[in-house]
Design a protein around this motif. Structure first.
Motif, mmCIF file in Angstrom:
data_model
loop_
_atom_site.group_PDB
_atom_site.id
_atom_site.type_symbol
_atom_site.label_atom_id
_atom_site.label_comp_id
_atom_site.label_asym_id
_atom_site.label_seq_id
_atom_site.Cartn_x
_atom_site.Cartn_y
_atom_site.Cartn_z
ATOM 1 N N ALA A 196 0.812 -1.219 0.000
ATOM 2 C CA ALA A 196 0.000 0.000 0.000
ATOM 3 C C ALA A 196 0.842 1.264 0.000
ATOM 4 N N ASP A 197 2.105 1.158 -0.476
ATOM 5 C CA ASP A 197 2.957 2.331 -0.582
ATOM 6 C C ASP A 197 2.730 3.083 -1.896
ATOM 7 N N VAL A 198 2.101 2.393 -2.844
ATOM 8 C CA VAL A 198 1.830 2.979 -4.165
ATOM 9 C C VAL A 198 0.344 2.935 -4.407
ATOM 10 N N GLY A 199 -0.250 4.096 -4.708
ATOM 11 C CA GLY A 199 -1.674 4.164 -4.957
ATOM 12 C C GLY A 199 -2.006 3.878 -6.403
ATOM 13 N N VAL A 200 -3.320 3.890 -6.691
ATOM 14 C CA VAL A 200 -3.783 3.595 -8.052
ATOM 15 C C VAL A 200 -3.278 4.649 -9.028
ATOM 16 N N GLY A 201 -3.317 5.925 -8.623
ATOM 17 C CA GLY A 201 -2.852 6.997 -9.497
ATOM 18 C C GLY A 201 -1.383 6.850 -9.835
ATOM 19 N N GLN A 202 -0.578 6.525 -8.828
ATOM 20 C CA GLN A 202 0.853 6.314 -9.087
ATOM 21 C C GLN A 202 1.088 5.112 -9.987
ATOM 22 N N LEU A 203 0.293 4.057 -9.759
ATOM 23 C CA LEU A 203 0.421 2.851 -10.599
ATOM 24 C C LEU A 203 0.142 3.190 -12.057
ATOM 25 N N ALA A 204 -0.850 4.076 -12.282
ATOM 26 C CA ALA A 204 -1.196 4.480 -13.649
ATOM 27 C C ALA A 204 -0.063 5.269 -14.306
ATOM 28 N N VAL A 205 0.833 5.819 -13.513
ATOM 29 C CA VAL A 205 1.984 6.547 -14.043
ATOM 30 C C VAL A 205 3.181 5.623 -14.228
ATOM 31 N N TYR A 206 3.469 4.803 -13.232
ATOM 32 C CA TYR A 206 4.689 3.997 -13.245
ATOM 33 C C TYR A 206 4.688 2.914 -14.331
ATOM 34 N N VAL A 207 3.562 2.223 -14.525
ATOM 35 C CA VAL A 207 3.535 1.131 -15.520
ATOM 36 C C VAL A 207 3.813 1.659 -16.929
ATOM 37 N N PRO A 208 3.108 2.716 -17.398
ATOM 38 C CA PRO A 208 3.451 3.238 -18.725
ATOM 39 C C PRO A 208 4.875 3.805 -18.790
ATOM 40 N N ALA A 209 5.354 4.367 -17.663
ATOM 41 C CA ALA A 209 6.721 4.898 -17.662
ATOM 42 C C ALA A 209 7.740 3.785 -17.876
ATOM 43 N N ILE A 210 7.512 2.638 -17.226
ATOM 44 C CA ILE A 210 8.397 1.476 -17.425
ATOM 45 C C ILE A 210 8.350 1.019 -18.879
ATOM 46 N N ALA A 211 7.135 0.980 -19.429
ATOM 47 C CA ALA A 211 6.991 0.553 -20.828
ATOM 48 C C ALA A 211 7.709 1.517 -21.776
ATOM 49 N N THR A 212 7.614 2.815 -21.477
ATOM 50 C CA THR A 212 8.281 3.809 -22.326
ATOM 51 C C THR A 212 9.792 3.622 -22.294
ATOM 52 N N LEU A 213 10.329 3.397 -21.095
ATOM 53 C CA LEU A 213 11.779 3.218 -20.978
ATOM 54 C C LEU A 213 12.262 1.961 -21.678
ATOM 55 N N THR A 214 11.566 0.848 -21.463
ATOM 56 C CA THR A 214 11.996 -0.392 -22.118
ATOM 57 C C THR A 214 11.744 -0.339 -23.619
ATOM 58 N N GLY A 215 10.722 0.419 -24.027
ATOM 59 C CA GLY A 215 10.453 0.565 -25.464
ATOM 60 C C GLY A 215 11.514 1.366 -26.178
ATOM 61 N N LEU A 216 12.334 2.087 -25.410
ATOM 62 C CA LEU A 216 13.411 2.856 -26.025
ATOM 63 C C LEU A 216 14.384 1.944 -26.761
ATOM 64 N N GLY A 217 14.578 0.724 -26.247
ATOM 65 C CA GLY A 217 15.468 -0.227 -26.921
ATOM 66 C C GLY A 217 14.943 -0.595 -28.289
ATOM 67 N N ALA A 218 13.607 -0.783 -28.390
ATOM 68 C CA ALA A 218 13.015 -1.086 -29.690
ATOM 69 C C ALA A 218 13.166 0.099 -30.633
#
Length: 627
Positions: A284-306
């Motif tokens: 419960a250290d990360v709320g729903v709003g933060q989760l909505a930010v972090y997941v796409p941010a991770i995808a954006t960073l890993t997508g940089l390799g592609a």
């Protein structure tokens, strides 16, 4: 050259060619990249406010905050949708300009040098093949600039996403960025080796292109069909291309290691960060709003390799730039550029003199000319004869300054030809080479190329005069569209000429140059494609055509050279005999033997066919009988 060095050259070319548009492209790319993390941040805010808005209603302050966040997302998304095509349009504009500039540099490097030595150098031919990776279609280069813009956008978006992801754990974005960087370095090494293989084996690609062009080009069409070469050429084209691709595939196969390493790095780091995020959510250290930010941010960073995979287009475009620059460097060498700044106007007034001239083609075991001494008084005609390979055409190339002698000098009125400006000297020349160009252009252009007109009003009459003197006027006026007829059947309304007709056109082109002030007329086998009667008719007017012009005539038909003031025989790279027709016959040397052989052949042909009107045979046999 490494990708980074090639990329730096490409970027300098872009900035130097279109600095304003390059700045606009960079600004648009950065703005488009910043929109992605901005949308993520506002999305997280909207998700955080959504429960309160649902409870209190959309008219409540919480509801209005949610609607404001959603409206901002819509605006940012709309701006992003608008920026992308504008960015790509600017990239296309820059790419079109860049490819045009690089084309000009490629053509300047190949056509700029006054001489032709560089065009016969295998290393230069390979550089031209590599530099041609720019392509004549603007598509590849516009794709390169587009991908550069997209890469800047992806990098900006990744940096913004990394800032957002730092709110989860400070090390999370660093781990992902390190993984992306490692995967890029590994694939960069692999792609570099592949590009090196493509460049190293450019000669195979060039041979494949040659066999393909033989199969497609009209000049070879008759022999390709007559000798049944279609299957052979198709097979050889395929064979050379496969040999070339095999080397590229071999380079690729030797570097399979980066693929599993890249996958492992992505899986481990992605799993580590997602695992950390899952643990924080469960705690419960990360709320729903933060989760909505972090997941796409991770995808954006890993997508940089592609996104880096798209740099392949950039790599291909950048790889050609150093070769164009190398061509420019090579063609700036003294041997290629040719020296001289003096004016050649009005020369020769007294004489042309070749003193101790020695010349050999690059890579040849023996020189073609070796210690050649020859004097040609201005205003006279000299015929040059000799066996095949004696150096007759090479001598003409030196006089035209397509090459400079390796040793010795060519003196024009006592001035070394190397001290004269090549362009100025060539304005004094009117040349018909044995392998003259058959321009698939109008009859007017084919003759007018001899000398651009100073006064357009006088051009028509000058062209008619040159054509009439060369015996080509009736031929031209009988063409479907007269002077405007394109001399090739591949064009609507075009016409195909015979070899003899083409030779008259080429002679008219040289005579047009002589009309325009050229003082040295060079004819290399000018009647090779004419029949005996046409040849005799032409040379009966030879002295009239060349009156007052220093004339050099190379021919194998010795019946023609009797019209020349003097005749020289080349042998072993030097002048072996020199004199008038009568003097050389009386000397009984090489010229006399060659003349008698031709006289006997023509006389025998005339007796066999009963062709008493073959003036060339009659002239030959009659002259020999008098000796």
């Amino acid at each position: 050259m490494s990708f980074r060095s090639s990329l730096r050259l490409l970027l300098r070319t872009i900035v130097g060619t279109a600095p304003g548009r390059a700045c606009v492209l960079l600004a648009l790319a950065v703005c488009a990249g910043l929109l992605a993390p901005a949308v993520l941040a506002v999305t997280g805010l909207a998700v955080t406010r959504a429960p309160a808005a649902v409870d209190a209603g959309l008219t409540s302050p919480a509801g209005r905050d949610l609607l404001s966040a959603l409206a901002l997302i819509g605006v940012l998304f709309a701006v992003g949708q608008a920026l992308a095509p504008v960015r790509d349009a600017v990239g296309v504009s820059i790419g079109s300009t860049i490819v045009q500039r690089l084309r000009e540099r490629l053509l300047g490097a190949t056509l700029g040098p006054p001489g032709i030595a560089h065009l016969e150098d295998p290393a230069v031919a390979d550089e031209i093949q590599r530099g041609s990776g720019i392509e004549w279609d603007v598509g590849p280069m516009t794709r390169v600039v587009e991908e550069l813009g997209k890469t800047v956008t992806q990098l900006t978006a990744a940096i913004g996403s990394a800032v957002l992801l730092a709110g989860l754990e400070w090390w999370a974005p660093l781990v992902l960025l390190v993984a992306v960087a490692l995967s890029h370095l590994w694939t960069d090494d692999e792609e570099h080796r592949m590009v090196q293989a493509q460049e190293k084996y450019a000669v195979l690609d060039r041979r494949a292109d040659y066999h393909r062009d033989l199969a497609l080009d009209p000049p070879a069409a008759k022999e390709v069909r007559l000798f049944g070469l279609a299957g052979y050429l198709a097979g050889r084209t395929r064979g050379w291309r496969l040999d070339y691709l095999a080397e590229v595939w071999r380079a690729r196969a030797a570097r399979r290691g980066p693929v599993p390493r890249t996958l492992a790095a992505v899986v481990v780091t992605y799993g580590l960060v997602l695992g950390t995020l899952a643990a924080r959510v469960l705690a419960a250290d990360v709320g729903v709003g933060q989760l909505a930010v972090y997941v796409p941010a991770i995808a954006t960073l890993t997508g940089l390799g592609a996104g880096f995979v798209d740099l392949w287009w950039v790599r291909q475009g950048a790889a050609a730039v150093p070769h164009i620059l190398e061509l420019e460097r090579v063609t700036l060498t003294p041997r290629t550029r040719l020296s001289g700044t003096g004016s050649a106007a009005g020369k020769p007034e007294r004489e042309l003199r070749l003193s101790g001239v020695r010349f050999g083609y690059p890579g040849a075991a023996q020189p073609v000319l070796d210690g050649l001494d020859l004097t040609i008084p201005a205003g006279t005609s000299l015929a040059i004869v000799g066996v095949n390979g004696a150096g007759k055409t090479t001598l003409l190339k030196l006089l035209a300054r397509l090459y400079d002698p390796d040793e010795g000098a060519i003196l024009v009125d006592g001035v070394d030809l190397r001290d004269l400006d090549p362009a100025s000297w060539r304005r004094q020349l009117a040349v018909v080479f044995q392998d003259f160009v058959r321009y698939e252009l109008s009859a007017r252009d084919n003759i007018a190329f001899g000398r651009p007109p100073d006064d357009a009003d006088d051009e028509a009459e000058a062209l008619r005069t040159a054509a009439r003197r060369a015996g080509a006027l009736d031929l031209i006026e009988e063409l479907p569209s007269g002077w405007e007829t394109v001399l090739a059947r591949q064009y609507a309304g075009g016409a195909e000429l015979s070899g003899g007709q083409w030779q008259r056109i080429a002679l008219a082109r040289a005579l047009r140059a002589a009309q325009g002030g050229a003082r040295l007329l060079v004819l290399d086998e000018p009647t090779a494609n004419l029949d005996i009667r046409a040849e005799a008719d032409l040379f009966e007017r030879f002295l009239e055509l060349t009156a007052g012009t220093t004339t050099l005539l190379v021919t194998h038909r010795l019946s023609s050279v009797r019209h020349a003031d003097r005749i020289c025989v080349l042998g072993d790279g030097r002048v072996s005999e020199q004199g008038t027709h009568e003097e050389l016959l009386a000397a009984g040397g090489t010229y006399a033997r060659m003349f008698r052989l031709q006289a006997d052949r023509f006389a025998g042909a005339a007796e066999t066919s009963g062709a008493a009107d073959l003036s060339g045979a009659a002239d030959l046999s009659g002259t020999v009988a008098d000796v």
